[in-house]
Structures are given as structure tokens and as C-alpha cells.
Design a protein around this motif. Structure first.
Motif, PDB file in Angstrom:
ATOM      1  N   LEU A 178       0.830  -1.221   0.000  1.00  0.00           N
ATOM      2  CA  LEU A 178       0.000   0.000   0.000  1.00  0.00           C
ATOM      3  C   LEU A 178       0.857   1.260   0.000  1.00  0.00           C
ATOM      4  O   LEU A 178       0.512   2.257  -0.631  1.00  0.00           O
ATOM      5  CB  LEU A 178      -0.924   0.011   1.219  1.00  0.00           C
ATOM      6  CG  LEU A 178      -2.266  -0.678   1.015  1.00  0.00           C
ATOM      7  CD1 LEU A 178      -3.009  -0.776   2.348  1.00  0.00           C
ATOM      8  CD2 LEU A 178      -3.128   0.050  -0.013  1.00  0.00           C
TER       9      LEU A 178
ATOM     10  N   ASP B 232      -4.119  -6.099  -0.151  1.00  0.00           N
ATOM     11  CA  ASP B 232      -4.651  -6.419   1.178  1.00  0.00           C
ATOM     12  C   ASP B 232      -6.158  -6.135   1.251  1.00  0.00           C
ATOM     13  O   ASP B 232      -6.626  -5.462   2.176  1.00  0.00           O
ATOM     14  CB  ASP B 232      -3.958  -5.584   2.281  1.00  0.00           C
ATOM     15  CG  ASP B 232      -2.435  -5.686   2.224  1.00  0.00           C
ATOM     16  OD1 ASP B 232      -1.942  -6.685   1.679  1.00  0.00           O
ATOM     17  OD2 ASP B 232      -1.768  -4.766   2.735  1.00  0.00           O
TER      18      ASP B 232
ATOM     19  N   VAL C  72      -7.840  -4.018  -0.247  1.00  0.00           N
ATOM     20  CA  VAL C  72      -8.205  -2.623  -0.512  1.00  0.00           C
ATOM     21  C   VAL C  72      -8.079  -2.391  -2.011  1.00  0.00           C
ATOM     22  O   VAL C  72      -7.047  -2.677  -2.610  1.00  0.00           O
ATOM     23  CB  VAL C  72      -7.254  -1.642   0.221  1.00  0.00           C
ATOM     24  CG1 VAL C  72      -7.650  -0.203  -0.072  1.00  0.00           C
ATOM     25  CG2 VAL C  72      -7.241  -1.921   1.708  1.00  0.00           C
TER      26      VAL C  72
ATOM     27  N   CYS D 289      -7.425  -0.114  -4.944  1.00  0.00           N
ATOM     28  CA  CYS D 289      -6.765   1.172  -5.191  1.00  0.00           C
ATOM     29  C   CYS D 289      -6.919   1.472  -6.674  1.00  0.00           C
ATOM     30  O   CYS D 289      -6.312   0.799  -7.507  1.00  0.00           O
ATOM     31  CB  CYS D 289      -5.285   1.108  -4.858  1.00  0.00           C
ATOM     32  SG  CYS D 289      -4.917   0.465  -3.219  1.00  0.00           S
TER      33      CYS D 289
ATOM     34  N   ASP E  38      -6.654   8.641   5.092  1.00  0.00           N
ATOM     35  CA  ASP E  38      -5.741   8.016   4.136  1.00  0.00           C
ATOM     36  C   ASP E  38      -6.512   7.763   2.833  1.00  0.00           C
ATOM     37  O   ASP E  38      -7.649   7.296   2.875  1.00  0.00           O
ATOM     38  CB  ASP E  38      -5.196   6.699   4.694  1.00  0.00           C
ATOM     39  CG  ASP E  38      -4.128   6.111   3.788  1.00  0.00           C
ATOM     40  OD1 ASP E  38      -2.952   6.455   3.977  1.00  0.00           O
ATOM     41  OD2 ASP E  38      -4.473   5.345   2.859  1.00  0.00           O
TER      42      ASP E  38
ATOM     43  N   GLU F  11      -6.523   3.449   2.688  1.00  0.00           N
ATOM     44  CA  GLU F  11      -6.999   2.821   3.933  1.00  0.00           C
ATOM     45  C   GLU F  11      -7.907   3.832   4.619  1.00  0.00           C
ATOM     46  O   GLU F  11      -7.492   4.566   5.516  1.00  0.00           O
ATOM     47  CB  GLU F  11      -5.816   2.494   4.837  1.00  0.00           C
ATOM     48  CG  GLU F  11      -5.020   1.311   4.356  1.00  0.00           C
ATOM     49  CD  GLU F  11      -3.772   1.106   5.198  1.00  0.00           C
ATOM     50  OE1 GLU F  11      -3.755   0.154   5.990  1.00  0.00           O
ATOM     51  OE2 GLU F  11      -2.825   1.893   5.070  1.00  0.00           O
TER      52      GLU F  11
ATOM     53  N   SER G 192     -10.179   3.839   6.732  1.00  0.00           N
ATOM     54  CA  SER G 192     -10.494   3.819   8.170  1.00  0.00           C
ATOM     55  C   SER G 192      -9.327   4.401   8.962  1.00  0.00           C
ATOM     56  O   SER G 192      -9.352   4.467  10.181  1.00  0.00           O
ATOM     57  CB  SER G 192     -10.748   2.386   8.620  1.00  0.00           C
ATOM     58  OG  SER G 192      -9.554   1.654   8.455  1.00  0.00           O
ATOM     59  N   HIS G 193      -8.322   4.829   8.242  1.00  0.00           N
ATOM     60  CA  HIS G 193      -7.055   5.205   8.829  1.00  0.00           C
ATOM     61  C   HIS G 193      -6.970   6.738   8.853  1.00  0.00           C
ATOM     62  O   HIS G 193      -7.027   7.392   7.819  1.00  0.00           O
ATOM     63  CB  HIS G 193      -6.009   4.604   7.889  1.00  0.00           C
ATOM     64  CG  HIS G 193      -4.644   4.493   8.450  1.00  0.00           C
ATOM     65  ND1 HIS G 193      -3.764   3.545   8.039  1.00  0.00           N
ATOM     66  CD2 HIS G 193      -4.000   5.236   9.359  1.00  0.00           C
ATOM     67  CE1 HIS G 193      -2.633   3.689   8.685  1.00  0.00           C
ATOM     68  NE2 HIS G 193      -2.751   4.707   9.484  1.00  0.00           N
TER      69      HIS G 193
END
Ligand code: ATP
Ligand code: MG
Length: 335
Positions: free
Chosen positions: A136, A214, A216, A218, A290, A293, A295-296
Motif C-alpha cells: 500500500l 490487502d 483494498v 486502489c 488516508d 486505507e 479507516s485510517h
């Protein structure tokens, strides 16, 4: 008070602009530094491939996202596709291999939040961190680099902001202030929000690049050579943008309710992300989503003490841009 009007009234705006550009130019790495980085990467590739022939090395972070100032360390990601891989074992093995090849200060930090091997190459003098399978980070590096291709003012603004943050001691995540990555996202978001906009939102456009990492997805538009004129309706200069950036973070941002989001090119609400209260160590006092990500929150390192330091520094910078006779010096004075 009408800050915008006041900034337009600074009679020395052209001189100021020239000084900021000079600072920017002085921070750009020289070509020979890039050559040395490539040399070191080639050496590492050779050593790694002896042990893991299938493995690949990627540069990420500031040496590859075009926001690296001169004499930065380099960040390298070792990608190995092996289902039952034990990261600590690989790192220790890697440290062994590198140690026996004359690299200096080789250290495996297997317990760090992002486990790495650190080393210094005596031939080039470059220090390097190697992490494993942090794909990532490689993808967000590409996103940042692609944004930088669209309008030169992004790179100028981000260099000035990073230089300011390092000079003022607010680029230390372990002390509760923000990472360079977070500052670059703040700059991208800021330029997406100017009117007329200086940057588009690549993740809202038709995807020409897409990978799943992972779990996600992108995906974004990466044919940035087609967007070279995107910001041309906006004639703001770097001095105006530096001023507006700091006054946004000093007086314009709604810290109680807003999340900045490069992914959507807009401000979104804390409520919508359930970032309104402290959960564990995440306090969400300044919210930077982010791009992948989601949730980041990159502001999660900021605590109730460091938020005051940070906001104090934004206010100081905005005041200097407004009133100081010599902002290009005062702004970067060591704290
Ligand atoms: P510097 O010039 O200060 O070394 P840098 O661009 O290398 O700046 P860092 O903040 O050290 O910035 O981060 C290196 C890279 O690691 C970033 O470009 C990004 O790809 C990734 N990264 C850093 N922090 C995060 C994070 N919290 N979440 C996801 N990726 C991150
Ligand atoms: Mg770095």
C-alpha cells in the motif's frame, strides 16, 4: 477581518514569491543523488535475489514520490509472495545477508510498528530502511507522484510546508505531530479545494490504474500527462498559496467536525466516519483520511497536548505570512 484582502495588499508579494521559489530550488535533490540512490537499489537487488530469486524491491516514500528534499534517507519495500511468510525471520535473514556485504549499521527492528531493516551504504553515504510487503505504501507513493506531475505548485508548496514542519519540530509522529506523508496529503487536499481548483481528484475520475492490495481496491486516473493544464485557470502564486494554506489551518478549518479527504477531493464529516470520539489511542483531533486505507486517520498520532502545539504553529505561520517583513526567514526559524 478580511485576510484575503490583506494578503493581496502585501506590496512585496513578488519579492516574497521569488524568495520562496529560491528556497524550493535549494531543497530539490541534485541529479547525482538520484544516481547514487539507483546504485544502492541495484546493489540491494543483487543481494536480495541471491536469497529470494522471486523477490522484488520497490522504492517508496520521499525518494520516489517526488517530495523528497536533498539528502533524504531512502525507503525500500521488499515484496515476497509467500503465504506462510514470517516477517521477523525474513528481516533477520536479510540483515544477515546485508551485514556480510560491507553495509554499515545494519539493524533489524522486528518489533517496530512497521518492522524494518536499517542500514547505511558507505559507498554512497545513503541510509536506507527496508520493510516487507508494504505494498500500500508503494501504491500511495505512486498516487502522490502522479499528483505532483499535474501542477508544479504542489511540489513547491509541499517542499515549503515540509521544510517549515522540520524547522519548527512539528514533523515528529513519535511526539504527536504529523508525518511528511500527512503534510503532503494536506497540500494535495488544499489545492483540490482552491477555486478555481489547482488539482483534480484522481480517485473520482475514470480509473486507468487499478490494483487490489490487502483487500483494498486502489483505483485512480493515472494518465496525468493529459492533465498538465488542469490548474491553469488559477493564477495564484506560491507565496499566496503558502499564506492561504497556513491561514486555512490556523483559522479556516473546522477541527470539531471536518475530515480532509484527498480520496473524494472534499471535506467530509467526522460524524460519517464515526471519528467523533476517542477510541483507544485514536483521538481524531485533526482528521486526515488516508486515500486508500479509509479507516485510517493520519492525524491519530496527535494528542491533546500536541494539537495545541500544532495549531499554535499554524497560527504563528499565518501571522508571519501576514505581517512579518521577512517571512522567508522568520517562518523557518528553529523553535
Ligand atoms: P521524509 O522526507 O520526511 O522522509 P517521506 O515521504 O519519506 O518523507 P514518511 O512520512 O517517512 O514520508 O513516509 C514514507 C512513506 O510511508 C510515505 O510516502 C507513505 O507511502 C508511507 N506512509 C507513511 N506513513 C503512513 C501511514 N500512516 N499510512 C500509510 N502509509 C504511510
Ligand atoms: Mg522517508
Amino acid at each position: 477581518r478580511n485576510l484575503k484582502w490583506m494578503m493581496e495588499c502585501r506590496s512585496d508579494i513578488d519579492r516574497l514569491n521569488a524568495s520562496f521559489l529560491e528556497i524550493y530550488e535549494s531543497l530539490i535533490p541534485r541529479e547525482e543523488e538520484k544516481v547514487k540512490q539507483k546504485q544502492l537499489l541495484a546493489l540491494l537487488e543483487k543481494l536480495v535475489c541471491k536469497e529470494w530469486p522471486e523477490a522484488r524491491l520497490y522504492l517508496y516514500g520521499s525518494c520516489a514520490n517526488s517530495f523528497g528534499v536533498s539528502k533524504s534517507d531512502i525507503d525500500v519495500c521488499l515484496v515476497i509472495s509467500d503465504a506462510d511468510l514470517n516477517k521477523s525471520e525474513v528481516l533477520l535473514k536479510l540483515a544477515d545477508i546485508l551485514q556480510s556485504d560491507n553495509l554499515q549499521n545494519v539493524q533489524a527492528l522486528t518489533r517496530a510498528r512497521v518492522p524494518i531493516v536499517k542500514l547505511k551504504d558507505p559507498a554512497t553515504g545513503i541510509s536506507c530502511d527496508i520493510c516487507i510487503n508494504n505494498v500500500l505504501a508503494v501504491v500511495n507513493t505512486k498516487l502522490l507522484r502522479d499528483y505532483a506531475e499535474i501542477d508544479e505548485r504542489l511540489r513547491q508548496l509541499a517542499f515549503i510546508v515540509k521544510h517549515w514542519a522540520k524547522s519548527r519540530g512539528v514533523n515528529e509522529t513519535y511526539q504527536g505531530t504529523l508525518s511528511s506523508y500527512a503534510y503532503v496529503l494536506m497540500c494535495i487536499h488544499f489545492l483540490q479545494q482552491r477555486r478555481p481548483a489547482i488539482l483534480p481528484c484522481l480517485q473520482e475520475m475514470e480509473a486507468t490504474y487499478s490494483v487490489t492490495v490487502d483487500d483494498v481496491e486502489c483505483a485512480f486516473f493515472d494518465q496525468v500527462e493529459k492533465l498538465r493544464n488542469f490548474g491553469s485557470y488559477n493564477k495564484e502564486t506560491i507565496a499566496q498559496l503558502v499564506w492561504a494554506f497556513f491561514s486555512y489551518w490556523a483559522y479556516g478549518h473546522n477541527y470539531a467536525n471536518s475530515v480532509i479527504s484527498v480520496r473524494t477531493g472534499s471535506i467530509i464529516s467526522k460524524q460519517g466516519k464515526d471519528w467523533t470520539r476517542r477510541v483507544g489511542n485514536d483521538r481524531h483531533l485533526i482528521c486526515i483520511e488516508d486515500p486508500f486505507e479509509t479507516s485510517h486517520d493520519l492525524g491519530r498520532v496527535v494528542d491533546k497536548f500536541s494539537i495545541r502545539v500544532l495549531r499554535g504553529e499554524f497560527e504563528r505561520a499565518a501571522e508571519i505570512m501576514q505581517y512579518d517583513p521577512n517571512p522567508c526567514v522568520t517562518l523557518f526559524e528553529p523553535y
